[in-house]
Design an enzyme around this catalytic site. Structure first.
Site, PDB file in Angstrom:
ATOM      1  N   GLU A 126       0.814  -1.222   0.000  1.00  0.00           N
ATOM      2  CA  GLU A 126       0.000   0.000   0.000  1.00  0.00           C
ATOM      3  C   GLU A 126       0.846   1.270   0.000  1.00  0.00           C
ATOM      4  O   GLU A 126       0.332   2.372   0.239  1.00  0.00           O
ATOM      5  CB  GLU A 126      -0.950  -0.016   1.205  1.00  0.00           C
ATOM      6  CG  GLU A 126      -1.927  -1.184   1.179  1.00  0.00           C
ATOM      7  CD  GLU A 126      -3.054  -1.020   0.149  1.00  0.00           C
ATOM      8  OE1 GLU A 126      -3.591   0.088   0.012  1.00  0.00           O
ATOM      9  OE2 GLU A 126      -3.386  -2.025  -0.525  1.00  0.00           O
ATOM     10  N   HIS A 162      -5.366   1.507   6.784  1.00  0.00           N
ATOM     11  CA  HIS A 162      -3.947   1.811   6.579  1.00  0.00           C
ATOM     12  C   HIS A 162      -3.371   2.281   7.909  1.00  0.00           C
ATOM     13  O   HIS A 162      -4.071   2.912   8.709  1.00  0.00           O
ATOM     14  CB  HIS A 162      -3.758   2.951   5.563  1.00  0.00           C
ATOM     15  CG  HIS A 162      -4.046   2.584   4.143  1.00  0.00           C
ATOM     16  ND1 HIS A 162      -4.801   3.361   3.300  1.00  0.00           N
ATOM     17  CD2 HIS A 162      -3.658   1.511   3.413  1.00  0.00           C
ATOM     18  CE1 HIS A 162      -4.861   2.793   2.104  1.00  0.00           C
ATOM     19  NE2 HIS A 162      -4.185   1.662   2.149  1.00  0.00           N
ATOM     20  N   CYS A 218      -3.435  11.199   3.372  1.00  0.00           N
ATOM     21  CA  CYS A 218      -3.646  10.277   2.244  1.00  0.00           C
ATOM     22  C   CYS A 218      -3.400  10.982   0.923  1.00  0.00           C
ATOM     23  O   CYS A 218      -3.005  10.357  -0.056  1.00  0.00           O
ATOM     24  CB  CYS A 218      -5.087   9.769   2.194  1.00  0.00           C
ATOM     25  SG  CYS A 218      -5.641   8.908   3.647  1.00  0.00           S
TER      26      CYS A 218
HETATM   27  O1  SUG Z   1      -7.910   2.965  -0.577  1.00  0.00           O
HETATM   28  N1  SUG Z   1     -10.706   5.067  -0.658  1.00  0.00           N
HETATM   29  C1  SUG Z   1      -9.286   4.890  -0.471  1.00  0.00           C
HETATM   30  C2  SUG Z   1      -8.784   5.818   0.609  1.00  0.00           C
HETATM   31  C3  SUG Z   1      -7.282   5.809   0.685  1.00  0.00           C
HETATM   32  C4  SUG Z   1      -6.776   6.526   1.867  1.00  0.00           C
HETATM   33  N2  SUG Z   1      -5.360   6.526   1.864  1.00  0.00           N
HETATM   34  C5  SUG Z   1      -4.584   6.463   2.952  1.00  0.00           C
HETATM   35  N3  SUG Z   1      -5.058   6.133   4.141  1.00  0.00           N
HETATM   36  N4  SUG Z   1      -3.324   6.677   2.815  1.00  0.00           N
HETATM   37  C6  SUG Z   1      -8.944   3.451  -0.134  1.00  0.00           C
HETATM   38  O2  SUG Z   1      -9.717   2.825   0.612  1.00  0.00           O
HETATM   39  C7  SUG Z   1     -12.822   4.697  -1.789  1.00  0.00           C
HETATM   40  C8  SUG Z   1     -13.373   4.678  -3.204  1.00  0.00           C
HETATM   41  C9  SUG Z   1     -14.864   4.483  -3.245  1.00  0.00           C
HETATM   42  O3  SUG Z   1     -15.397   3.798  -2.387  1.00  0.00           O
HETATM   43  O4  SUG Z   1     -15.491   5.028  -4.195  1.00  0.00           O
HETATM   44  C10 SUG Z   1     -11.331   4.539  -1.712  1.00  0.00           C
HETATM   45  O5  SUG Z   1     -10.737   3.942  -2.583  1.00  0.00           O
END
Ligand code: SUG
Length: 434
Positions: free
Chosen positions: A184, A250, A367
């Site tokens: 990730e 994460h 993020c």
């Molecule tokens: O991977 N959300 C992302 C959020 C990422 C956050 N990043 C960090 N914590 N570094 C994920 O879960 C949601 C997309 C949707 O549901 O339409 C999404 O991909």
């Protein structure tokens, strides 16, 4: 948000700085509940998104951090809907036909192809700065994001973009690891160093399967990244199952590090005592700021994204947090922060920014950015932000980005034509062919 006056004169030439590369939020931004274990994404599935407002919020955050006197970069949104992916899934015809057919036949698969998830550049790659590596280069590995279908299709384009932005021989840009080992990127990675340009201790944080939600980061992936980057000092640390089960999909939802400070929730790690002992042994000047569950519950930490903040070293050497507004609005978190910045600890200020459109998909300020310690002169200047470029990007977004995308719009061919045209206008403006 008050924007302090930038002070670029503080930036020395020819030395290493931490540059935040924010993901410019793409025109297809929508809420499709694609991420199991990400509570905000699940909660907002089917809500109407506002791509234009989202991208402007992101740009305002970039301007704010730049205004603190720090260099700021950005990465471009990937091409969405991903027609190549849909063709691979058996849809045929012209690009427009592929989009129309997939949207009608399999809405979830289509949403997978249309997600603007590359905005969360903390997941784009893992970065080992030059002072940490055996060959003295800054190593960057694109993340495979293989545990979530919509994210697993990001890495080829992400790798291509990173190879352009960091083409200078000061960097070594690597492709993603094999999908069997979920990686990730920087969201499961922390770095402690006396200063950004000093040798650091890299902390790779992985999850173990068996809980309520998928553990996205695999230990072997972390070890592979440390090996291929030639990291001189690394620790491998397990996330706590309690945190993953509570929605910390994460590590950067429950912990953040900067300089010699590690700021973490009491329940972030499987064995916090061992981590503290290792950190104290390997980096005696490190400061571990632990937030007890009695002050901020895991639930409040995850809902408010207290730890998904940017912990920044300012040009005067002080440290500031850039947090989401949701942290200010959560009583326990606000009380904790007020006491934190008033105390004698290493964190001196807390600033709150509005990134609600991203937050509703589980993406906070941290993020939205990938940290790269580098000499800005070695980075492709097209990916660096100045005020004039920020003005131009804002105008472009205001003109081209859709105002709203609701569930009923997902089969609207005109919308997707507009989305493709919007990104093409952006690439044209920035002068990058991707
Ligand atoms: O991977 N959300 C992302 C959020 C990422 C956050 N990043 C960090 N914590 N570094 C994920 O879960 C949601 C997309 C949707 O549901 O339409 C999404 O991909």
């Amino acid at each position: 948000m008050n924007t302090p006056t930038p002070n670029p004169s503080r930036q020395r030439e020819g030395s290493l700085f931490e540059i935040n590369f924010d993901g410019l939020i793409g025109p297809s931004h929508n809420y499709a509940a694609l991420s199991l274990g990400n509570l905000a994404s699940a909660k907002h599935g089917g809500a109407t998104s506002r791509p234009r407002a989202a991208a402007l919020q992101g740009l305002a955050k970039m301007r704010f951090v730049r205004g603190l006197g720090l260099p700021q970069g950005f990465l471009l949104p990937l091409d969405r809907p991903d027609v190549g992916f849909l063709r691979g899934m058996g849809f045929a015809g012209t690009d427009e036909q592929v989009i129309a057919r997939a949207a009608a036949a399999d809405p979830r698969l289509f949403a997978t192809a249309a997600s603007a998830s590359s905005m969360w550049t903390a997941n784009a790659a893992t970065v080992s700065p030059a002072p940490d590596t055996a060959d003295g280069r800054c190593h960057i590995s694109a993340a495979n994001l293989s545990r979530m279908a919509h994210r697993s299709i990001e890495h080829p384009q992400t790798h291509a973009q990173l190879a352009i932005a960091f083409a200078d021989p000061a960097f070594a840009v690597h492709p993603a690891l094999p999908a069997a080992f979920g990686d990730e990127g920087a969201a499961n990675f922390m770095r402690l160093a006396s200063s950004h340009d000093a040798p650091g201790l890299e902390i790779f944080v992985y999850g173990e399967e068996g809980g309520r939600f998928p553990a996205r980061q695999n230990r072997r992936a972390s070890e592979a990244i440390a090996r291929r980057h030639g990291v001189k000092q690394a620790l491998f640390v397990a996330q706590s199952q309690v945190a993953i089960d509570a929605g910390a999909f994460h590590n950067d939802v429950v912990a953040v590090a900067n300089g010699n400070v590690l700021f973490a929730h009491e329940q972030a790690f499987a064995d916090a005592a061992a981590l503290k002992a290792d950190v104290a042994r390997l980096m005696p000047d490190a400061v571990y700021v632990e937030v007890p569950a009695s002050a901020v519950s895991l639930e409040d930490a995850i809902r408010s994204y207290l730890f998904n903040s940017q912990l920044l070293t300012l040009p005067d050497g002080s440290m500031a947090l850039v947090l989401p507004k949701e942290a200010e609005e959560t009583a326990s978190v606000k009380a904790y922060l007020d006491a934190l910045v008033a105390g004698n600890g290493p964190i001196h200020a807390a600033h709150f920014v509005d990134v609600r459109e991203s937050m509703q998909n589980g993406g906070g300020p941290a993020c939205l950015r990938l940290r790269v310690v580098a000499d800005p002169a070695r980075v492709d200047a097209r990916f660096l932000l100045d005020e004039a470029k920020a003005d131009r990007l804002e105008r472009l977004v205001a003109r081209w980005w859709p105002e709203a995308i609701g569930p009923g719009d997902m089969t609207n061919a005109d919308l997707w034509r507009d989305v493709k045209a919007a990104r093409a206008a952006l690439l044209d403006e920035v002068g990058v062919n991707l």
